[in-house]
Design a protein around this motif. Sequence first.
Motif, PDB file in Angstrom:
ATOM      1  N   ALA A 268      -6.172  -3.002 -16.304  1.00 23.66           N
ATOM      2  CA  ALA A 268      -5.389  -4.411 -16.288  1.00 23.66           C
ATOM      3  C   ALA A 268      -4.064  -3.892 -16.824  1.00 23.66           C
ATOM      4  O   ALA A 268      -2.881  -4.155 -16.482  1.00 23.66           O
ATOM      5  N   GLN A 269      -4.213  -3.084 -18.154  1.00 25.76           N
ATOM      6  CA  GLN A 269      -3.070  -2.638 -18.613  1.00 25.76           C
ATOM      7  C   GLN A 269      -2.365  -1.500 -17.863  1.00 25.76           C
ATOM      8  O   GLN A 269      -0.990  -1.628 -17.677  1.00 25.76           O
ATOM      9  N   ILE A 270      -2.942  -0.774 -16.933  1.00 30.44           N
ATOM     10  CA  ILE A 270      -2.217   0.374 -16.131  1.00 30.44           C
ATOM     11  C   ILE A 270      -1.319  -0.424 -15.000  1.00 30.44           C
ATOM     12  O   ILE A 270      -0.233  -0.179 -14.615  1.00 30.44           O
ATOM     13  N   PHE A 271      -2.299  -1.717 -14.383  1.00 31.83           N
ATOM     14  CA  PHE A 271      -1.624  -2.390 -13.386  1.00 31.83           C
ATOM     15  C   PHE A 271      -0.306  -3.151 -13.809  1.00 31.83           C
ATOM     16  O   PHE A 271       0.864  -3.145 -13.225  1.00 31.83           O
ATOM     17  N   PHE A 272      -0.533  -3.765 -14.962  1.00 30.63           N
ATOM     18  CA  PHE A 272       0.623  -4.850 -15.411  1.00 30.63           C
ATOM     19  C   PHE A 272       1.823  -3.970 -15.983  1.00 30.63           C
ATOM     20  O   PHE A 272       2.913  -4.363 -15.889  1.00 30.63           O
ATOM     21  N   ARG A 273       1.486  -2.822 -16.657  1.00 32.40           N
ATOM     22  CA  ARG A 273       2.586  -2.206 -17.546  1.00 32.40           C
ATOM     23  C   ARG A 273       3.135  -0.864 -16.629  1.00 32.40           C
ATOM     24  O   ARG A 273       4.157  -0.512 -17.001  1.00 32.40           O
ATOM     25  N   ILE A 274       2.386  -0.455 -15.843  1.00 32.42           N
ATOM     26  CA  ILE A 274       3.042   0.799 -14.869  1.00 32.42           C
ATOM     27  C   ILE A 274       3.233   0.321 -13.584  1.00 32.42           C
ATOM     28  O   ILE A 274       4.281   0.396 -13.001  1.00 32.42           O
ATOM     29  N   LYS A 275       2.055   0.010 -13.006  1.00 31.53           N
ATOM     30  CA  LYS A 275       2.217  -0.075 -11.550  1.00 31.53           C
ATOM     31  C   LYS A 275       3.062  -1.158 -11.007  1.00 31.53           C
ATOM     32  O   LYS A 275       3.929  -1.158  -9.956  1.00 31.53           O
ATOM     33  N   LEU A 276       3.055  -2.251 -11.695  1.00 31.08           N
ATOM     34  CA  LEU A 276       3.706  -3.442 -11.388  1.00 31.08           C
ATOM     35  C   LEU A 276       5.396  -3.246 -11.632  1.00 31.08           C
ATOM     36  O   LEU A 276       6.035  -3.922 -10.774  1.00 31.08           O
TER      37      LEU A 276
ATOM     38  N   MET B 229       0.949  -1.226   0.158  1.00 32.04           N
ATOM     39  CA  MET B 229       0.029  -0.035   0.043  1.00 32.04           C
ATOM     40  C   MET B 229       0.839   1.151   0.170  1.00 32.04           C
ATOM     41  O   MET B 229       0.593   2.381  -0.698  1.00 32.04           O
ATOM     42  N   ALA B 230       1.941   1.273   0.684  1.00 36.16           N
ATOM     43  CA  ALA B 230       2.773   2.418   0.753  1.00 36.16           C
ATOM     44  C   ALA B 230       3.568   2.471  -0.604  1.00 36.16           C
ATOM     45  O   ALA B 230       3.709   3.731  -1.060  1.00 36.16           O
ATOM     46  N   ALA B 231       3.799   1.344  -1.253  1.00 34.56           N
ATOM     47  CA  ALA B 231       4.661   1.358  -2.458  1.00 34.56           C
ATOM     48  C   ALA B 231       3.513   1.966  -3.852  1.00 34.56           C
ATOM     49  O   ALA B 231       3.740   2.655  -4.516  1.00 34.56           O
ATOM     50  N   LEU B 232       2.273   1.569  -3.413  1.00 32.45           N
ATOM     51  CA  LEU B 232       1.438   2.086  -4.496  1.00 32.45           C
ATOM     52  C   LEU B 232       1.122   3.572  -4.236  1.00 32.45           C
ATOM     53  O   LEU B 232       0.731   4.231  -5.313  1.00 32.45           O
ATOM     54  N   GLY B 233       0.922   3.757  -3.172  1.00 33.67           N
ATOM     55  CA  GLY B 233       0.951   5.505  -2.823  1.00 33.67           C
ATOM     56  C   GLY B 233       2.063   6.280  -3.304  1.00 33.67           C
ATOM     57  O   GLY B 233       1.831   7.481  -3.660  1.00 33.67           O
ATOM     58  N   ASN B 234       3.185   5.604  -3.862  1.00 30.65           N
ATOM     59  CA  ASN B 234       4.413   6.534  -4.124  1.00 30.65           C
ATOM     60  C   ASN B 234       4.377   6.596  -5.656  1.00 30.65           C
ATOM     61  O   ASN B 234       5.412   6.934  -6.398  1.00 30.65           O
ATOM     62  N   ILE B 235       3.489   5.781  -6.265  1.00 29.15           N
ATOM     63  CA  ILE B 235       3.659   5.876  -7.981  1.00 29.15           C
ATOM     64  C   ILE B 235       3.234   7.175  -8.379  1.00 29.15           C
ATOM     65  O   ILE B 235       2.153   7.763  -8.059  1.00 29.15           O
ATOM     66  N   PRO B 236       4.006   7.939  -9.326  1.00 29.09           N
ATOM     67  CA  PRO B 236       3.630   9.094  -9.905  1.00 29.09           C
ATOM     68  C   PRO B 236       2.005   9.078 -10.625  1.00 29.09           C
ATOM     69  O   PRO B 236       1.839   8.021 -11.326  1.00 29.09           O
ATOM     70  N   GLN B 237       1.245   9.966 -10.142  1.00 27.40           N
ATOM     71  CA  GLN B 237      -0.246   9.651 -10.568  1.00 27.40           C
ATOM     72  C   GLN B 237      -0.163  10.478 -11.838  1.00 27.40           C
ATOM     73  O   GLN B 237      -1.270  10.028 -12.655  1.00 27.40           O
ATOM     74  N   ASP B 238       0.512  11.219 -12.353  1.00 31.39           N
ATOM     75  CA  ASP B 238       0.289  11.828 -13.600  1.00 31.39           C
ATOM     76  C   ASP B 238       0.500  10.804 -15.019  1.00 31.39           C
ATOM     77  O   ASP B 238      -0.076  10.852 -15.950  1.00 31.39           O
ATOM     78  N   ILE B 239       1.519   9.932 -14.655  1.00 35.07           N
ATOM     79  CA  ILE B 239       1.655   8.799 -15.779  1.00 35.07           C
ATOM     80  C   ILE B 239       0.404   7.839 -15.685  1.00 35.07           C
ATOM     81  O   ILE B 239       0.146   7.641 -16.898  1.00 35.07           O
TER      82      ILE B 239
ATOM     83  N   TYR C 235       6.575  -0.474 -11.063  1.00 37.61           N
ATOM     84  CA  TYR C 235       7.124   0.723 -10.225  1.00 37.61           C
ATOM     85  C   TYR C 235       7.140  -0.062  -8.784  1.00 37.61           C
ATOM     86  O   TYR C 235       7.809   0.392  -7.999  1.00 37.61           O
ATOM     87  N   LEU C 236       6.633  -1.112  -8.934  1.00 39.48           N
ATOM     88  CA  LEU C 236       6.246  -2.047  -7.658  1.00 39.48           C
ATOM     89  C   LEU C 236       7.585  -3.050  -7.473  1.00 39.48           C
ATOM     90  O   LEU C 236       7.514  -3.728  -6.635  1.00 39.48           O
ATOM     91  N   SER C 237       8.420  -3.118  -8.436  1.00 41.79           N
ATOM     92  CA  SER C 237       9.469  -4.211  -8.773  1.00 41.79           C
ATOM     93  C   SER C 237      10.147  -4.329  -7.252  1.00 41.79           C
ATOM     94  O   SER C 237      10.412  -5.384  -6.782  1.00 41.79           O
ATOM     95  N   PRO C 238      10.925  -2.857  -6.902  1.00 44.39           N
ATOM     96  CA  PRO C 238      11.578  -3.040  -5.581  1.00 44.39           C
ATOM     97  C   PRO C 238      11.019  -3.592  -4.541  1.00 44.39           C
ATOM     98  O   PRO C 238      11.564  -4.387  -3.772  1.00 44.39           O
ATOM     99  N   THR C 239       9.626  -3.014  -4.364  1.00 41.80           N
ATOM    100  CA  THR C 239       8.706  -3.655  -3.127  1.00 41.80           C
ATOM    101  C   THR C 239       8.541  -5.031  -3.337  1.00 41.80           C
ATOM    102  O   THR C 239       8.629  -5.937  -2.200  1.00 41.80           O
ATOM    103  N   LEU C 240       8.368  -5.523  -4.604  1.00 38.37           N
ATOM    104  CA  LEU C 240       8.388  -7.088  -4.813  1.00 38.37           C
ATOM    105  C   LEU C 240       9.232  -7.525  -4.427  1.00 38.37           C
ATOM    106  O   LEU C 240       9.123  -8.971  -3.604  1.00 38.37           O
TER     107      LEU C 240
END
Length: 315
Positions: A220-228, A198-208, A230-235
């Motif tokens: 689904a495209q936003i999650f797998f191509r953008i959010k996921l 949840m902390a990592a999701l809150g740090n994703i740039p919203q403009d993107i 940016y979440l790679s270090p947290t993963l």
Amino acid sequence: MKIPIQTKGRGKAALKPAKGGRAQAPRNEVSLKDRLNSAAFLAPSFIGVLVFFILPFLVVIYYSVVDNPISHNFVFLQNFANVLKNGAFRKAAVNTLQFSAVAVPLAVILSLGLAVLLESKIPFRSQFRTFFLSPMMVPVASVVLIWQVLFHYNGVVNDFLGHFGFQAIDWLKSEQGKIVLVLLFLWKNLGYNMILFMAALGNIPQDIIEVATLDTSSRAQIFFRIKLRYLSPTLLFVTIFSLINSFKVFREIYLLTNDYPFDSVYMLQHFMNNTFENLDYQKLSAAAIIMAVVIVFLIGFLFIAEDRFGKDVEG
């Protein structure tokens, strides 16, 4: 005799007198007093790491290559060969790897799913967070008591399944014991992993994300191509943390099943504990080094995967 001529720049700056008349020392030079002060502050931590981590590790390596603590005859890899031939060690290693292979991915995927769910505008978000974080505040003894009540032969789960015609299962003394361990592991770790995501999701740039939404990208495209991405270090961190915790599940298992449990729940920690009680330091040290090498190899693989997966995000 040639007189050396002082060059412009650094030499001049180094000899520039201060207001009081004394020459100033270069800013990048650290005085002896500062070095001694830094060493004095670092010394307690360094001594603690040396005494409680580095020296014990060296002792473990030493014991793994000698025959016994008395004669100290060098046997090189013989202790490792004896451990790998040991049936109890092989059984414990297989059970531990199977448990980690199931529990760790589930802990990562489910906690990420819960974080994404709680990120959306759903009712009772605070209550859900509290519910999943509550296992972190429950003492281990209480946890064991709860699970004994649930999964005893005459416990709540068998009583519930009996209403649907299922026969009672002795969960902790059968092959189904692994299911109990996985559920216990998830119950204890999902909340903490969820908060990290949840902390990592809150740090994703919203403009993107806004640009992708305007570009008619699906969720689904936003999650797998953008959010996921940016979440790679947290993963990576959550996976390593869950992997380490999967090797530390012995405490709960020991309180549930004692020293020698059913074969399906006999873990590496049981082997280590029983070997230590038998004072077989050579076997214990060799097994510990083998386990450490496997964990380091797995963590190294995760770092390589995260580096390749998240390289474009860092760029």
